[in-house]
Design an enzyme around this catalytic site. Structure first.
Site, mmCIF file in Angstrom:
data_model
loop_
_atom_site.group_PDB
_atom_site.id
_atom_site.type_symbol
_atom_site.label_atom_id
_atom_site.label_comp_id
_atom_site.label_asym_id
_atom_site.label_seq_id
_atom_site.Cartn_x
_atom_site.Cartn_y
_atom_site.Cartn_z
ATOM 1 N N LYS A 182 0.880 -1.173 0.000
ATOM 2 C CA LYS A 182 0.000 0.000 0.000
ATOM 3 C C LYS A 182 0.913 1.217 0.000
ATOM 4 O O LYS A 182 1.582 1.507 0.985
ATOM 5 C CB LYS A 182 -0.892 -0.019 1.242
ATOM 6 C CG LYS A 182 -1.630 1.272 1.548
ATOM 7 C CD LYS A 182 -2.697 1.595 0.526
ATOM 8 C CE LYS A 182 -3.643 2.680 1.058
ATOM 9 N NZ LYS A 182 -2.927 3.930 1.433
ATOM 10 N N GLY A 239 4.650 3.699 10.993
ATOM 11 C CA GLY A 239 3.834 4.910 10.961
ATOM 12 C C GLY A 239 3.406 5.332 12.346
ATOM 13 O O GLY A 239 4.050 5.010 13.352
ATOM 14 N N SER A 240 2.280 6.042 12.403
ATOM 15 C CA SER A 240 1.826 6.639 13.647
ATOM 16 C C SER A 240 1.234 5.597 14.583
ATOM 17 O O SER A 240 0.777 4.532 14.157
ATOM 18 C CB SER A 240 0.769 7.713 13.358
ATOM 19 O OG SER A 240 -0.430 7.117 12.883
ATOM 20 N N GLY A 243 -2.691 5.295 13.753
ATOM 21 C CA GLY A 243 -2.960 4.531 12.538
ATOM 22 C C GLY A 243 -2.568 3.078 12.677
ATOM 23 O O GLY A 243 -3.299 2.170 12.263
ATOM 24 N N GLY A 244 -1.398 2.836 13.273
ATOM 25 C CA GLY A 244 -0.932 1.471 13.447
ATOM 26 C C GLY A 244 -1.801 0.674 14.398
ATOM 27 O O GLY A 244 -2.084 -0.503 14.159
ATOM 28 N N GLU A 263 5.777 -0.727 13.601
ATOM 29 C CA GLU A 263 6.730 0.137 14.305
ATOM 30 C C GLU A 263 6.038 1.481 14.411
ATOM 31 O O GLU A 263 5.801 2.153 13.414
ATOM 32 C CB GLU A 263 8.052 0.215 13.524
ATOM 33 C CG GLU A 263 9.172 0.876 14.299
ATOM 34 C CD GLU A 263 9.453 2.266 13.777
ATOM 35 O OE1 GLU A 263 8.969 3.229 14.409
ATOM 36 O OE2 GLU A 263 10.140 2.395 12.766
ATOM 37 N N CYS A 300 12.409 7.863 13.341
ATOM 38 C CA CYS A 300 11.760 7.128 14.428
ATOM 39 C C CYS A 300 12.697 6.939 15.611
ATOM 40 O O CYS A 300 12.245 6.653 16.719
ATOM 41 C CB CYS A 300 11.250 5.784 13.928
ATOM 42 S SG CYS A 300 12.437 4.874 12.935
ATOM 43 N N GLU A 389 5.499 10.835 21.756
ATOM 44 C CA GLU A 389 6.349 11.302 20.669
ATOM 45 C C GLU A 389 5.784 12.561 20.010
ATOM 46 O O GLU A 389 4.589 12.661 19.749
ATOM 47 C CB GLU A 389 6.502 10.205 19.612
ATOM 48 C CG GLU A 389 7.389 10.599 18.437
ATOM 49 C CD GLU A 389 7.419 9.527 17.376
ATOM 50 O OE1 GLU A 389 8.461 9.409 16.700
ATOM 51 O OE2 GLU A 389 6.415 8.805 17.208
#
Length: 505
Positions: A182, A239-240, A243-244, A263, A300, A389
């Site tokens: 994606k 990603g965030s 979202g993750g 992650e 990250c 974060e």
């Protein structure tokens, strides 16, 4: 040869349109139109991946290694085009993209070498004991086998190393698993040209075209359909946290739950011990400022928190950091959305009574300037939001009163990708007390360095306890990452003619 985006999806060797288009939003240079992803394209790509698995999943290690090396060669053949469009889309400097391209091709070749050796298969053998009493033992063999098609989500902050043909894709292909990617809408042109390189490698090596598909951005239904498709057996994501976690929950709620290797985020704290601070507080402050602002803080592993013991050495450290940060010019962020999230994160700090500003700057549009705040150990432990974060060049100094309070703060940390200890010889005992606490909190523990920069080697772990990642027993960087897309299978009393070829060579 000129390589330009087609604006289409690559599904099992065919370039296809979607339903409508979206325009890229480059930091500079021309915008391009790209087809929007659809659920129907997801279904088509997943079915092709399953068909490809019947051949690719059982191909020899030499064949898969040749495919990985061919992808690396084809990416390098498109080096100038990738650098040009990647710089336009993300605002990253050309040197950074060139280095990231080298990391991407390097890990493809590293994985090719690794699987050819065969050690990753963890082959085990227990001979039959027919005379054993009170019952005989059968012959048992064990080997790691590929799990099936894998979904990979491109990352916003690494358009090459963590996206189309990046670490998750390379690891899955090395394991023998077809991939459906994606693409990230922050850099669709970069992703597509890399996909063209993969397509060329497919043609060159003759592997099944369903082994790789790229579906460009679309609405949330595209990502949801991908992780919920019954033919997908694992997901790789960078990603965030929000979202993750949403995708993780979808994977867990499937009729057949699957692993989600996400992650998600980390503040990567540093613990600065007394003797090191006494010897080089200013140097440490300057070094922290450089790491904190590298790539506009969009790593990250960005070290967002520095834990110091109250006193004059802490004053020297913060003064040096403020001075160094004050000289950093505004930097372009990867997307307008990331820039806004950074401004929101800064506002979250400026409106809290638990912190005081050491350096405050105004960030506008897609530019980010560094900010630095300070708090106490007790306030940090009492205010959970201070440990969340902020993606960008924002740092927090946490002043504690003693080494005991430093240990207490360490125990209260959430999971991290990295934790760093700065120490001198006189700090050994304090570091020895910290180590068992910190190694439970992170996947990588550093001494006297800065965590920005992740080596792609056998011994690297890029992961950690939640919320740094959703599977703390795995890594998304290094050859151990291949193991995420394998599962152990035992073979009992199988004749040699039925055993997988990997047992025999």
């Amino acid at each position: 040869m000129v390589f330009t985006p087609k604006g289409k999806h690559l599904v099992a060797g065919e370039w296809l349109d979607g339903q409508g288009t979206f325009a890229s939003t480059p930091a500079h240079g021309p915008s391009h139109d790209f087809a929007v992803g659809t659920v129907e394209l997801v279904n088509r790509a997943c079915e092709a991946a399953e068909e490809a698995f019947l051949s690719y999943g059982y191909a020899s290690r030499a064949e898969r290694a040749a495919f990985l090396r061919a992808i690396a060669d084809e990416i390098e053949a498109r080096a100038e085009a990738i650098t040009e469009i990647g710089s336009q889309e993300t605002g990253l400097p050309e040197a950074r993209l060139q280095g990231e391209r080298g990391r991407t091709t390097g890990q493809l070749r590293l994985f090719a070498d690794h699987i050819e050796k065969g050690e990753y298969l963890d082959r085990r053998f227990d001979a039959a004991l027919p005379e054993r009493q009170p019952a005989p033992r059968p012959e048992i063999r064990l080997i790691q086998r590929p799990i099936g098609p894998v979904a990979v989500f491109g990352a916003s902050n690494f358009p090459l190393a963590f996206s189309t043909a990046g670490g998750d894709t390379a690891a899955a292909l090395a394991a023998g698993c077809p991939v459906v990617v994606k693409g990230h809408s922050a850099h669709p042109g970069t992703g597509e040209i890399v996909a063209q390189a993969v397509e060329a490698a497919i043609r060159k090596t003759g592997v099944h075209p369903g082994v790789f598909s790229l579906i460009q951005g679309g609405n949330r239904q595209v990502g949801e359909a991908l992780v919920q498709h019954p033919l997908i057996k694992a997901v790789g994501f960078t990603g965030s946290l929000a979202g993750g976690r949403a995708l993780f929950n979808l994977c867990a709620a499937r009729p057949e739950p699957i692993p989600f290797f996400g992650e998600l985020g980390s503040v990567n704290p540093m613990f600065l011990l007394p003797e090191a601070m006494k010897a080089r507080a200013e140097t440490l402050g300057q070094g922290w400022a450089g790491s904190l602002t590298m790539g506009a803080g969009q790593f990250c592993t960005n070290p967002g928190i520095a834990v110091v013991i109250e006193g004059t050495d802490a004053d020297r450290f913060t003064a040096a950091a403020v001075e160094a940060l004050g000289k950093v010019a505004p930097q372009t962020m990867l997307t307008d959305g990331i820039a806004k999230a950074y401004r929101d994160g800064q506002e979250r700090f400026t409106t809290r009574n638990s912190v005081k500003p050491l350096l405050e700057t105004a960030s506008t549009d897609r530019k980010a300037s560094p900010n630095l705040f300070e708090t106490t150990g007790s306030q940090f432990l009492a205010d959970h939001a201070l440990g969340e974060e902020v993606f960008g060049p924002l740092g927090l100094v946490v002043r504690v009163n003693s080494k005991d309070e430093m240990e207490q703060l360490a125990r209260g940390l959430q999971g991290q990708l990295t934790v760093t200890v700065h120490m001198d010889e006189g700090d050994i005992e304090a570091a020895r007390r910290l180590r068992p606490i910190l190694e439970r909190k992170a996947g990588r523990l550093l001494v006297n360095g800065f965590p920005t920069g992740v080596e792609v080697v056998d011994s690297m772990v890029h992961g950690g306890p939640y919320p740094a990642s959703t599977n703390f027993g795995a890594t998304s960087v290094g050859t151990l990452s291949i193991r995420r897309f394998l599962r152990p299978v035992s073979y009992q009393n199988l004749p040699e003619a039925l055993l997988p070829d990997d047992f025999l060579n």
